[in-house]
Design a protein around this motif. Structure first.
Motif, PDB file in Angstrom:
ATOM      1  N   GLU A 114     -21.183  39.873 -17.759  1.00 11.63           N
ATOM      2  CA  GLU A 114     -20.540  38.956 -16.827  1.00 11.63           C
ATOM      3  C   GLU A 114     -21.494  37.868 -16.358  1.00 11.63           C
ATOM      4  N   CYS A 118     -15.146  37.895 -20.377  1.00 12.76           N
ATOM      5  CA  CYS A 118     -16.040  39.057 -20.320  1.00 12.76           C
ATOM      6  C   CYS A 118     -15.501  40.207 -21.170  1.00 12.76           C
ATOM      7  N   TYR A 160     -13.515  34.926 -16.257  1.00 12.58           N
ATOM      8  CA  TYR A 160     -13.637  36.380 -16.173  1.00 12.58           C
ATOM      9  C   TYR A 160     -13.028  37.065 -17.391  1.00 12.58           C
TER      10      TYR A 160
END
Length: 474
Positions: A374, A362, A359
Motif C-alpha cells: 500500500e 493494492c 486503494y
C-alpha cells in the motif's frame, strides 16, 4: 462468473478519526499552495519566476523520495502496525517546518533563495513521512470497493474543512494583524504558528484512535506474503500494472489543473477583481462549503454507477467550466460563485475518488505480484500528484512573469491581468481535459474488482481460481 460483494461498513469512530488525519495533511498542503508563492512574491520580495522555481525544486525533491517513504512503511515490522509509527514520528517535524516556511529573514537575494529552498525541502520531506503512511493506512482499514469510497468521502469532509481554514483564515488574520500595527512578515509568523499547531493536533487524534484497526495487522499469512523486496523492483512492478499507468496520468494532469486554479485565486481576487480580505475569505469559505455539499452526491453516484465513470464525468464538467470562464471572466461576485459550484464538482470528485481508486490497485498488486505494498502504491500516485503540483506552481510563476506581473506594486498592467485570468481558467482547463482523457482507459470496475477478490481469496488459500472476468485489469 462475476460476483457482487456485500458492502461491510466501517464504524463511525474509525471514519471520523481517519478524517482527522486528512485535516493534518490538508492544512499544511493547502496553506502552502494557496499562499506560499504569494508570500514569497508580495511579502519577501522574491521575483515570481524565482519563487516558482523554489517550489518546483522542493516539491520534485519530495516527490522523488515518496517511494522511499512508501517502501519504508511497507517493510516496517512493528507491533503497532506498519503505518502509524511513521505518522507520529513525522507529525512534529512536519508541523515545525510548516511554521518555518512562513518566516521571513532579512537576507540577500541569493541567501533568501537558499533559506526558503532548504525550508521547503525539509517541510515536504517531513510531510511525506506523515502523509504516505496515512494514505496507505486507508487501504488497510477496509478492502471493500464501495466502503473505500465512503471512507474517502469522510476524509474529504476533513480535507475541505482544512481547505476552508487554510484559504479563508490567512487573509482575514493578515488584515487584522496589519490593522493592529503588526508588520506583514510578523503576521505571517503568527499564521504559520496557528496552522502548525492544528497540524500536530489533528495528526495525534488520527494516530491515537486508529490504533489496531488495520485489517491485516494480525494476519500472519498476509505478513508472510509481504516479504521484503527491493525498492526499485517494487516501483517497477507497480508501474507495470495497467491501472497504475492510467490513474497516475490522470492524477498528474488534474494536480496541475487544481493547483493552478486554486493557487491563482488570491491573485485573481486581489488584482483583477479588487476584493479585500473580507470578500476573499468569504469566497474561500463558500468554496469549501460547496465542495463539502457535493460529497454526498459524489459518494452516492460512485457507489451506484462506478467510480471510474463518475470520476471522468465530473472532472469533465469541471474542465469545461474552467474553459468557459476563460472567455467570460468574472464581472460579478455571483459569476465567481457559479464558477465555484462547477469547478468544485470536479475538484471534490478528484480528491475523493482518486484515492479510493488508488486503494483498489493494492489488491491488483497482491494478485499479480503476491505483495501488499500500500505504501509504494500510495507513493507512486503521490509522486504523480506532487510532480503535477510542482509543475503548476512553476508554470504559474513563469506565466505571471511573462505577463508582466510585479508583486511589489499595487496596480498591475492589462497584460498581467489577462495572464492572471488564464492562470486560473484556460491553462488548468486544458490540463483538466487531459486528466479526463487519461482515466477513460483505467480498467478497474466494481464487477471486475469483486471477481478478482474472489480469485484473490482463493489464491490466498491455495485453491483453484480463474481470472477470465477481470483479465482486462491485469
Amino acid at each position: 462468473m462475476s460476483v457482487e460483494q456485500k458492502t461491510v461498513s466501517l464504524p463511525f469512530k474509525i471514519k471520523f478519526s481517519y478524517s482527522m488525519g486528512q485535516i493534518g495533511d490538508a492544512l499544511g498542503y493547502n496553506i502552502y499552495f494557496f499562499f506560499f508563492l504569494f508570500f514569497l512574491t508580495d511579502y519577501v520580495g522574491v521575483p515570481p519566476a524565482l519563487a516558482g522555481t523554489i517550489s518546483l525544486i522542493a516539491i520534485i525533491w519530495d516527490a522523488i523520495f515518496d517511494p522511499v517513504a512508501g517502501h519504508i512503511s511497507d517493510n516496517m515490522r512493528s507491533p503497532y502496525g506498519r503505518r502509524r509509527p511513521l505518522m507520529i514520528m513525522a507529525a512534529l517535524p512536519y508541523s515545525i517546518f510548516a511554521f518555518l516556511i512562513f518566516n521571513s529573514i532579512a537576507l540577500g537575494t541569493q541567501a533568501t533563495f537558499i533559506y526558503f529552498l532548504v525550508m521547503t525541502i525539509l517541510f515536504w520531506s517531513s510531510y511525506k513521512f506523515f502523509v504516505i503512511p496515512y494514505f496507505a493506512l486507508g487501504a488497510e482499514l477496509t478492502d471493500d470497493f464501495n466502503e473505500r469510497t465512503t471512507l474517502r468521502a469522510w476524509s474529504s469532509v476533513g480535507l475541505y474543512i482544512a481547505v476552508m481554514l487554510a484559504s479563508a483564515l490567512p487573509p482575514y488574520l493578515l488584515e487584522y494583524f496589519e490593522n493592529s500595527g503588526m508588520s506583514g512578515q510578523n503576521s505571517w509568523r503568527i499564521i504559520g504558528a496557528i496552522f502548525a499547531s492544528g497540524i500536530l493536533l489533528s495528526a495525534v487524534i488520527c494516530w491515537n484512535f486508529t490504533r489496531g484497526k488495520e485489517i491485516y495487522q494480525h494476519d500472519q499469512q498476509a505478513k508472510q506474503k509481504m516479504a521484503r523486496s527491493s525498492l526499485f523492483k517494487a516501483i517497477g512492478q507497480i508501474i507495470k500494472l495497467k491501472p497504475t499507468k492510467y490513474l497516475a496520468g490522470s492524477v498528474f494532469f488534474w494536480a496541475i489543473a487544481s493547483t493552478m486554479a486554486m493557487g491563482g485565486l488570491i491573485y485573481l481576487m486581489k488584482y483583477n477583481l479588487g476584493y479585500g480580505a473580507d470578500r476573499q475569505s468569504l469566497y474561500f469559505i463558500i468554496n469549501s462549503l460547496v465542495c463539502i455539499a457535493w460529497l454526498p452526491f459524489i459518494n452516492m453516484a460512485a457507489r451506484r454507477y462506478d467510480k471510474k465513470m463518475v470520476y471522468a464525468c465530473f472532472l469533465g464538467i469541471g474542465s469545461l467550466g474552467l474553459l468557459f470562464f476563460s472567455l467570460t471572466g468574472f464581472p460579478l461576485f455571483a459569476i465567481l460563485l457559479i464558477f465555484c459550484v462547477i469547478f468544485c464538482l470536479g475538484d471534490s470528485t478528484y480528491w475523493t475518488l482518486y484515492y479510493s481508486m488508488m486503494y483498489d490497485i493494492c489488491e491488483v498488486d497482491e494478485y499479480v505480484n503476491n505483495r501488499r505494498r500500500e505504501g509504494v502504491v500510495t507513493a507512486v500516485m503521490s509522486f504523480s500528484q506532487k510532480i503535477g503540483a510542482a509543475c503548476a506552481t512553476w508554470f504559474t510563476g513563469l506565466l505571471l512573469a511573462f505577463g508582466g506581473y510585479e508583486g511589489t506594486v499595487e496596480t498591475q498592467t492589462d497584460s498581467a491581468h489577462q495572464m492572471i485570468l488564464y492562470v486560473n481558467t484556460l491553462v488548468p482547463g486544458v490540463f483538466g481535459a487531459l486528466a479526463v482523457l487519461a482515466v477513460l482507459f483505467y480498467p478497474v470496475t466494481k464487477k471486475r474488482f469483486d471477481s478478482m477478490m474472489v480469485a484473490l481469496n482463493a489464491k490466498r488459500e491455495n485453491k483453484a481460481y480463474d481470472d477470465t472476468d477481470f483479465k482486462e485489469m491485469l
